[in-house]
Design an enzyme around this catalytic site. Structure first.
Site, PDB file in Angstrom:
ATOM      1  N   ASP A 146      -9.034  -0.812   5.432  1.00  0.00           N
ATOM      2  CA  ASP A 146      -7.717  -0.567   6.024  1.00  0.00           C
ATOM      3  C   ASP A 146      -7.797   0.518   7.094  1.00  0.00           C
ATOM      4  OD1 ASP A 146      -5.040  -0.533   6.538  1.00  0.00           O
ATOM      5  OD2 ASP A 146      -4.455   0.421   4.649  1.00  0.00           O
ATOM      6  N   MET A 152      -9.790   3.388   2.814  1.00  0.00           N
ATOM      7  CA  MET A 152      -9.190   3.837   4.069  1.00  0.00           C
ATOM      8  C   MET A 152     -10.304   4.136   5.075  1.00  0.00           C
ATOM      9  SD  MET A 152      -6.072   3.480   3.518  1.00  0.00           S
ATOM     10  CE  MET A 152      -5.701   3.890   5.228  1.00  0.00           C
ATOM     11  N   HIS A 189       0.859  -1.193   0.000  1.00  0.00           N
ATOM     12  CA  HIS A 189       0.000   0.000   0.000  1.00  0.00           C
ATOM     13  C   HIS A 189       0.894   1.242   0.000  1.00  0.00           C
ATOM     14  CE1 HIS A 189      -3.005   2.521   2.651  1.00  0.00           C
ATOM     15  NE2 HIS A 189      -2.891   3.018   1.438  1.00  0.00           N
TER      16      HIS A 189
HETATM   17  C1  DX5 Z   1      -2.686   3.378   7.934  1.00  0.00           C
HETATM   18  C2  DX5 Z   1      -2.208   2.122   7.261  1.00  0.00           C
HETATM   19  C3  DX5 Z   1      -2.828   0.877   7.784  1.00  0.00           C
HETATM   20  C4  DX5 Z   1      -2.472   0.565   9.196  1.00  0.00           C
HETATM   21  C5  DX5 Z   1      -3.635  -0.145   9.801  1.00  0.00           C
HETATM   22  O1  DX5 Z   1      -2.186   4.478   7.284  1.00  0.00           O
HETATM   23  O2  DX5 Z   1      -2.492   2.169   5.873  1.00  0.00           O
HETATM   24  O3  DX5 Z   1      -2.536  -0.233   6.953  1.00  0.00           O
HETATM   25  O4  DX5 Z   1      -1.315  -0.234   9.314  1.00  0.00           O
HETATM   26  O5  DX5 Z   1      -3.388  -0.237  11.135  1.00  0.00           O
HETATM   27  P1  DX5 Z   1      -4.494  -0.515  12.241  1.00  0.00           P
HETATM   28  O6  DX5 Z   1      -5.107  -1.849  11.925  1.00  0.00           O
HETATM   29  O7  DX5 Z   1      -3.665  -0.514  13.475  1.00  0.00           O
HETATM   30  O8  DX5 Z   1      -5.500   0.607  12.194  1.00  0.00           O
HETATM   31 ZN    ZN Z   2      -2.375   0.247   4.656  1.00  0.00          ZN
END
Ligand code: DX5
Ligand code: ZN
Length: 218
Positions: free
Chosen positions: A175, A137, A66
Site C-alpha cells: 500500500d 505500508m 484500511h
Molecule cells: C496511504 C493510504 C494508501 C493510499 C495509496 O496512507 O493508505 O492506501 O491511498 O495511494 P497511492 O497509490 O497514491 O500511493
Molecule cells: Zn491504504
C-alpha cells in the site's frame, strides 16, 4: 497465481464517487481499497461511515477497509455494518492486537493488520497465523501520491518466509507508491495484493491503467 488489484478510493473524485465506483465495477480491478484517516494516528482526515456506506451501496466488489485511526476496536462492527469485507487495523494503534484480530473475525470479516515502514515484519510473528491480510505500508500513511520506499522489498521477503514457516494463509498487500514500473517486481518478490491510488486515478484512462496493471508480468 493471479494477484488482487485494489484501487484506492482516496484518490477518486468525491464529487463523482458513484461514477468512479462504477468505473471500478466495470474494470478488471478486484477490490475497493478504502482508507479511513482520523487526523490523530495520521496527519490527515479522509472520510467516515456515510462515505463508506455510499461506496458500498454501489460497489460490486469487496471493500478492503484500511483503518488509520486510534482505538479502532470501538468501530469494528460499525465498519462491518457499513460494508467492509476485509478490515485492517494498524499494529502501532493496537495495544491488544490479538484481541482486535479476534474481534474482526468474530464480526465476520477477513482480518488484516497494517504495518508502518519502520515496524519490523517480525512484530507480527505471534499473530501471523491468524491473519488473512498483511497490509505493508510502502509509504508513511496519511496521503496518496507519495514515493515508494524501496526497503519494502526486504520486508516482503521476510514476511514470505514467516508465512511459509507458520503455514499462514495471509496475503501480502502493498500500500503506497505502487506504479506500472514497480508492480511486476513487487509481485515477483511475493506480493499478492497491490493497492493503487494515484497511479489509477491520475491516469488519462483509469480503466485502461487498471488493465495495464493487471497485465504486468508476474
Ligand atoms: C496511504 C493510504 C494508501 C493510499 C495509496 O496512507 O493508505 O492506501 O491511498 O495511494 P497511492 O497509490 O497514491 O500511493
Ligand atoms: Zn491504504
Amino acid at each position: 497465481m493471479p494477484f488482487i488489484l485494489a484501487p484506492s478510493i482516496l484518490s477518486a473524485d468525491f464529487a463523482n464517487i458513484q461514477r468512479d465506483v462504477e468505473m471500478i465495477n466495470n474494470s478488471k480491478a478486484d477490490w475497493f481499497h478504502v482508507d479511513i484517516m482520523d487526523g490523530v494516528f495520521v496527519p490527515n482526515i479522509s472520510f467516515g461511515f456515510p462515505v463508506v456506506k455510499a461506496i458500498h451501496k454501489h460497489a460490486k466488489k469487496p471493500l478492503d477497509v484500511h483503518l488509520m485511526i486510534v482505538n479502532p476496536d470501538q468501530y469494528i462492527t460499525t465498519f462491518r455494518d457499513a460494508g467492509a469485507a476485509i478490515l485492517s487495523v494498524h499494529i502501532e494503534a493496537c495495544p491488544h492486537l490479538h484481541r482486535s484480530i479476534q474481534a474482526i473475525k468474530a464480526a465476520g470479516m477477513q482480518s488484516g493488520v497494517a504495518i508502518n515502514p519502520h515496524t519490523p515484519a517480525m512484530a507480527l510473528s505471534e499473530v501471523i497465523a491468524d491473519l488473512d491480510l498483511i497490509c505493508v505500508m510502502s509509504v508513511n500513511p496519511g496521503f496518496g501520491g507519495q514515493q515508494f520506499i524501496e526497503n519494502t522489498y526486504l520486508k516482503i521477503r521476510t514476511l514470505k518466509d514467516m508465512i511459509h514457516a507458520t503455514k499462514s494463509k495471509a496475503k501480502i498487500e502493498i500500500d503506497g507508491g505502487v506504479t506500472l514500473q514497480n508492480a511486476s517486481a513487487l509481485l515477483k518478490a511475493g506480493a499478492n495484493v497491490l493497492v493503487a491510488g494515484n497511479t489509477v486515478f491520475s491516469a488519462k484512462d483509469p480503466a485502461q491503467m487498471i488493465l495495464d496493471l493487471k497485465n504486468v508480468e508476474i
